[in-house]
Motif scaffolding. Structure first.
Motif, short mmCIF file in Angstrom:
data_model
loop_
_atom_site.label_atom_id
_atom_site.label_comp_id
_atom_site.label_asym_id
_atom_site.label_seq_id
_atom_site.Cartn_x
_atom_site.Cartn_y
_atom_site.Cartn_z
N PHE A 160 12.62 1.62 13.30
CA PHE A 160 14.05 1.39 12.62
C PHE A 160 13.29 0.77 11.35
O PHE A 160 13.83 -0.41 11.57
CB PHE A 160 15.27 0.88 13.60
CG PHE A 160 15.45 1.88 14.53
CD1 PHE A 160 16.41 3.73 13.94
CD2 PHE A 160 15.01 2.39 15.53
CE1 PHE A 160 16.21 5.03 14.66
CE2 PHE A 160 15.63 3.46 16.75
CZ PHE A 160 16.09 4.68 16.88
N GLN A 161 14.62 1.29 10.24
CA GLN A 161 14.42 0.25 9.06
C GLN A 161 15.44 -0.62 8.84
O GLN A 161 16.12 0.87 8.41
CB GLN A 161 13.35 0.28 8.07
CG GLN A 161 11.91 0.12 8.74
CD GLN A 161 10.82 0.62 7.69
OE1 GLN A 161 11.26 1.93 6.91
NE2 GLN A 161 9.44 -0.10 7.55
N VAL A 162 15.75 -1.77 8.17
CA VAL A 162 16.94 -1.60 7.28
C VAL A 162 16.96 -0.61 6.46
O VAL A 162 16.01 -0.37 5.22
CB VAL A 162 17.22 -3.26 6.45
CG1 VAL A 162 17.79 -3.00 6.04
CG2 VAL A 162 17.26 -4.14 7.50
N GLY A 163 18.11 -0.30 5.88
CA GLY A 163 18.76 0.96 4.59
C GLY A 163 18.12 2.38 5.84
O GLY A 163 18.88 3.06 5.07
N PRO A 223 13.15 -5.47 8.90
CA PRO A 223 13.53 -4.98 7.34
C PRO A 223 13.03 -4.00 6.79
O PRO A 223 11.53 -3.28 7.00
CB PRO A 223 12.21 -7.12 6.70
CG PRO A 223 11.39 -7.76 8.57
CD PRO A 223 11.63 -6.47 9.12
N ALA A 224 13.84 -3.66 4.85
CA ALA A 224 12.61 -2.51 4.62
C ALA A 224 11.67 -2.64 4.36
O ALA A 224 11.10 -3.70 3.97
CB ALA A 224 14.09 -2.81 3.78
N SER A 225 11.17 -1.96 4.40
CA SER A 225 9.46 -1.49 3.97
C SER A 225 9.45 -1.95 2.18
O SER A 225 10.46 -1.24 1.13
CB SER A 225 8.96 -0.30 3.70
OG SER A 225 8.02 -0.18 3.34
N LEU A 226 8.35 -2.10 2.06
CA LEU A 226 7.87 -2.72 -0.10
C LEU A 226 7.42 -1.20 -0.13
O LEU A 226 7.02 -1.97 -1.56
CB LEU A 226 7.47 -3.86 0.17
CG LEU A 226 8.81 -5.40 0.52
CD1 LEU A 226 7.82 -6.85 0.74
CD2 LEU A 226 9.55 -4.82 -0.29
N GLY A 227 7.01 -1.00 0.81
CA GLY A 227 5.84 0.78 0.06
C GLY A 227 4.88 0.46 0.45
O GLY A 227 4.26 -0.38 1.77
N PRO A 228 4.06 1.46 -0.15
CA PRO A 228 2.86 1.11 1.06
C PRO A 228 1.94 -0.04 0.16
O PRO A 228 1.82 0.08 -1.63
CB PRO A 228 1.62 2.63 0.26
CG PRO A 228 3.02 3.27 -0.34
CD PRO A 228 4.00 2.46 -0.38
#
Length: 172
Positions: free
Chosen positions: A53-56, A127-132
């Protein structure tokens, strides 16, 4: 003219939907999968452990609101199955909870006895992923056995009278 306005509106709508899809972009998790939010036949601990689970992200609780609710509680109230001081309470039967902060989130059914027999969910929100992120590419690796023997430098040959120059890095 009306056809042009219709195409323009449709194009604008598609762009808006695409932008919202990129901005929102979290995963939707249906709590309990096909069983939904119920007190029978679902191991919510096992269900949660198979997901990240991530923020968003969003949790969707689907249940019969004549017999259940969703109550968000503190960690202490989660352990006690105490719904008397809710952080939030949902009662529609189809509730979506957007995960807005990292950390543990705790949900119970506030109907007496339901939490005690397992209708409770605690999850860890990252925390939300910043992408790859691209990993650094390593340079070629040479093993000592495959490297050629060094040849003498032309600068080391002092038998010629030609001027000798050595390159050095230029200052940046």
């Amino acid at each position: 003219m009306a056809l042009m306005k219709g195409k323009s509106f449709f194009t604008s709508l598609l762009i808006l939907v695409a932008l919202l899809g990129v901005a929102v972009g979290g995963t939707v998790h249906k709590v309990g999968d096909a069983n939904g939010w119920t007190m029978m036949g679902v191991g919510y601990e096992a269900w949660a452990s198979s997901r990240t689970f991530q923020v968003g992200d969003s949790l969707v609780f689907e249940y019969n609101n004549e017999f259940h609710d969703v109550t968000q509680v503190t960690p202490h109230d989660f352990e006690l199955c105490d719904p008397s001081k809710p952080l939030a309470r949902y009662q529609t039967g189809s509730d979506t909870v957007t995960l807005t902060k990292p950390g543990f989130q705790h949900f119970i059914c506030g109907v007496p006895g339901h939490c005690d027999i397992g209708q409770k969910l605690d999850i860890l929100v990252f925390p939300a992923s910043l992408g790859p992120v691209a990993a650094p590419v390593p340079g070629p690796v040479r093993s000592p056995s495959s490297s050629p023997s060094p040849s003498p430098s032309p600068l080391a040959d002092s038998s010629t009278n030609a001027p000798q120059y050595q390159m050095s890095p230029s200052p940046l």
